[in-house]
Design a protein around this motif. Structure first.
Motif, PDB file in Angstrom:
ATOM      1  N   VAL A   9       0.850  -1.187   0.000  1.00  0.00           N
ATOM      2  CA  VAL A   9       0.000   0.000   0.000  1.00  0.00           C
ATOM      3  C   VAL A   9       0.887   1.239   0.000  1.00  0.00           C
ATOM      4  CG1 VAL A   9      -1.727   1.271   1.326  1.00  0.00           C
ATOM      5  CG2 VAL A   9      -1.801  -1.225   1.247  1.00  0.00           C
ATOM      6  N   GLU A  10       0.504   2.194  -0.808  1.00  0.00           N
ATOM      7  CA  GLU A  10       1.226   3.464  -0.842  1.00  0.00           C
ATOM      8  C   GLU A  10       0.614   4.406   0.197  1.00  0.00           C
ATOM      9  OE1 GLU A  10       1.145   4.991  -4.837  1.00  0.00           O
ATOM     10  OE2 GLU A  10       2.002   3.140  -5.642  1.00  0.00           O
ATOM     11  N   GLU A  11       1.475   5.174   0.850  1.00  0.00           N
ATOM     12  CA  GLU A  11       0.997   6.158   1.820  1.00  0.00           C
ATOM     13  C   GLU A  11       1.574   7.520   1.481  1.00  0.00           C
ATOM     14  OE1 GLU A  11       0.910   7.275   6.579  1.00  0.00           O
ATOM     15  OE2 GLU A  11       2.017   5.495   5.942  1.00  0.00           O
ATOM     16  N   ARG A  12       0.750   8.523   1.637  1.00  0.00           N
ATOM     17  CA  ARG A  12       1.173   9.909   1.433  1.00  0.00           C
ATOM     18  C   ARG A  12       1.521  10.476   2.806  1.00  0.00           C
ATOM     19  NH1 ARG A  12       0.179  12.290  -2.941  1.00  0.00           N
ATOM     20  NH2 ARG A  12       0.460  14.504  -3.225  1.00  0.00           N
ATOM     21  N   LEU A  65       8.480   6.892  -3.508  1.00  0.00           N
ATOM     22  CA  LEU A  65       7.983   6.883  -4.886  1.00  0.00           C
ATOM     23  C   LEU A  65       7.887   8.288  -5.466  1.00  0.00           C
ATOM     24  CD1 LEU A  65       5.071   4.313  -4.399  1.00  0.00           C
ATOM     25  CD2 LEU A  65       7.456   3.851  -5.009  1.00  0.00           C
ATOM     26  N   GLU A  66       7.497   9.247  -4.616  1.00  0.00           N
ATOM     27  CA  GLU A  66       7.327  10.627  -5.070  1.00  0.00           C
ATOM     28  C   GLU A  66       7.802  11.598  -4.003  1.00  0.00           C
ATOM     29  OE1 GLU A  66       3.281  11.488  -6.180  1.00  0.00           O
ATOM     30  OE2 GLU A  66       3.135   9.712  -7.454  1.00  0.00           O
ATOM     31  N   ILE A  67       8.357  12.715  -4.473  1.00  0.00           N
ATOM     32  CA  ILE A  67       8.722  13.842  -3.614  1.00  0.00           C
ATOM     33  C   ILE A  67       8.013  15.057  -4.194  1.00  0.00           C
ATOM     34  CG2 ILE A  67      10.595  15.274  -2.697  1.00  0.00           C
ATOM     35  CD1 ILE A  67      12.496  12.874  -3.433  1.00  0.00           C
ATOM     36  N   ASN A  68       7.067  15.600  -3.457  1.00  0.00           N
ATOM     37  CA  ASN A  68       6.268  16.743  -3.935  1.00  0.00           C
ATOM     38  C   ASN A  68       5.747  16.506  -5.353  1.00  0.00           C
ATOM     39  OD1 ASN A  68       6.583  18.013  -1.509  1.00  0.00           O
ATOM     40  ND2 ASN A  68       8.060  19.520  -2.232  1.00  0.00           N
ATOM     41  N   ASP A  69       5.094  15.385  -5.553  1.00  0.00           N
ATOM     42  CA  ASP A  69       4.469  14.994  -6.833  1.00  0.00           C
ATOM     43  C   ASP A  69       5.459  14.693  -7.955  1.00  0.00           C
ATOM     44  OD1 ASP A  69       1.861  15.152  -5.790  1.00  0.00           O
ATOM     45  OD2 ASP A  69       1.848  17.327  -6.097  1.00  0.00           O
ATOM     46  N   LYS A  70       6.744  14.642  -7.654  1.00  0.00           N
ATOM     47  CA  LYS A  70       7.770  14.283  -8.640  1.00  0.00           C
ATOM     48  C   LYS A  70       8.088  12.796  -8.465  1.00  0.00           C
ATOM     49  CE  LYS A  70      11.630  14.662 -11.140  1.00  0.00           C
ATOM     50  NZ  LYS A  70      11.778  14.576 -12.487  1.00  0.00           N
ATOM     51  N   GLU A  83      15.837  16.961  -5.419  1.00  0.00           N
ATOM     52  CA  GLU A  83      14.398  17.166  -5.140  1.00  0.00           C
ATOM     53  C   GLU A  83      14.195  17.515  -3.665  1.00  0.00           C
ATOM     54  OE1 GLU A  83      11.689  17.411  -7.096  1.00  0.00           O
ATOM     55  OE2 GLU A  83      13.033  17.194  -8.795  1.00  0.00           O
ATOM     56  N   PHE A  84      14.899  16.826  -2.781  1.00  0.00           N
ATOM     57  CA  PHE A  84      14.773  17.130  -1.351  1.00  0.00           C
ATOM     58  C   PHE A  84      15.332  18.505  -1.032  1.00  0.00           C
ATOM     59  CE2 PHE A  84      14.358  12.473  -0.665  1.00  0.00           C
ATOM     60  CZ  PHE A  84      13.154  12.519   0.030  1.00  0.00           C
ATOM     61  N   VAL A  85      16.459  18.848  -1.619  1.00  0.00           N
ATOM     62  CA  VAL A  85      17.089  20.148  -1.360  1.00  0.00           C
ATOM     63  C   VAL A  85      16.175  21.294  -1.791  1.00  0.00           C
ATOM     64  CG1 VAL A  85      19.015  21.658  -2.039  1.00  0.00           C
ATOM     65  CG2 VAL A  85      19.450  19.264  -1.423  1.00  0.00           C
ATOM     66  N   LEU A  93       5.615  13.232   0.600  1.00  0.00           N
ATOM     67  CA  LEU A  93       6.199  12.004   0.072  1.00  0.00           C
ATOM     68  C   LEU A  93       5.105  10.976  -0.174  1.00  0.00           C
ATOM     69  CD1 LEU A  93       9.119  11.566   2.644  1.00  0.00           C
ATOM     70  CD2 LEU A  93       9.218  12.684   0.417  1.00  0.00           C
ATOM     71  N   VAL A  94       5.302  10.174  -1.193  1.00  0.00           N
ATOM     72  CA  VAL A  94       4.490   8.970  -1.373  1.00  0.00           C
ATOM     73  C   VAL A  94       5.473   7.824  -1.216  1.00  0.00           C
ATOM     74  CG1 VAL A  94       3.066   7.612  -2.952  1.00  0.00           C
ATOM     75  CG2 VAL A  94       2.845  10.112  -2.901  1.00  0.00           C
ATOM     76  N   VAL A  95       5.167   6.907  -0.284  1.00  0.00           N
ATOM     77  CA  VAL A  95       6.093   5.819   0.036  1.00  0.00           C
ATOM     78  C   VAL A  95       5.386   4.475   0.054  1.00  0.00           C
ATOM     79  CG1 VAL A  95       7.515   7.378   1.446  1.00  0.00           C
ATOM     80  CG2 VAL A  95       5.781   5.949   2.545  1.00  0.00           C
ATOM     81  N   GLN A  96       6.193   3.429  -0.036  1.00  0.00           N
ATOM     82  CA  GLN A  96       5.732   2.063   0.195  1.00  0.00           C
ATOM     83  C   GLN A  96       6.486   1.566   1.426  1.00  0.00           C
ATOM     84  OE1 GLN A  96       6.737   0.347  -3.637  1.00  0.00           O
ATOM     85  NE2 GLN A  96       4.567   0.034  -4.067  1.00  0.00           N
TER      86      GLN A  96
END
Length: 149
Positions: A9-12, A65-70, A83-85, A93-96
């Protein structure tokens, strides 16, 4: 590089950088994979004083998976760092969760399956000796058949 599909499951997760920063380390990327057969970015450490530890949602072993929709599933490591900088104070973030452990487990199972299906070294030796034996019989047959009486 093959990108493994996961049934996780992906979590935001939304983090505020604050004065102590986001507070986690990452490894991975297309150019320096952290997990075999996966080009993803993985959380390798959560620092006690950062936003990630205070929030509690992000964990070591999570795949980002994503950093600020990237989408960062298949980018070089430095692109993810950049992207983090440049993400600003609010970082989404979107993560698994637990992806690293699952991917490593799947990789190890596939390696073991390949090893189990590979001919054993004694079998390979037997095939080599049998081949030498057949070749030797062929040479002897040729010599006997063509020798002059």
């Amino acid at each position: 590089m093959e990108e493994a599909q996961l049934d996780l499951v992906e979590e935001r997760i939304e983090l505020e950088r604050g004065t102590t920063g986001l507070g986690f380390n990452i490894k991975g990327g297309r150019d320096q994979p952290h997990v075999p057969r996966d080009s993803g970015i993985f959380v390798t450490k959560i620092r006690d004083d950062g936003a990630a530890a205070k929030d509690g949602s992000l964990q070591k072993g999570d795949k980002i998976l994503e950093i600020n929709d990237k989408d960062v599933r298949n980018v070089p490591h430095q692109d993810a760092v950049n992207e983090f900088v440049s993400a600003g104070e609010a970082v989404t973030l979107v993560v698994q969760h637990g992806a690293e452990d699952l991917l490593r487990e799947r990789y190890e199972r596939s390696v073991k399956a390949k090893e189990a299906n590979a001919p054993s070294s004694s079998y390979r030796k037997w095939i080599a000796l049998a081949s030498i034996g057949v070749a030797t019989v062929g040479v002897i047959y040729f010599i006997v058949k063509h020798r002059k009486h």
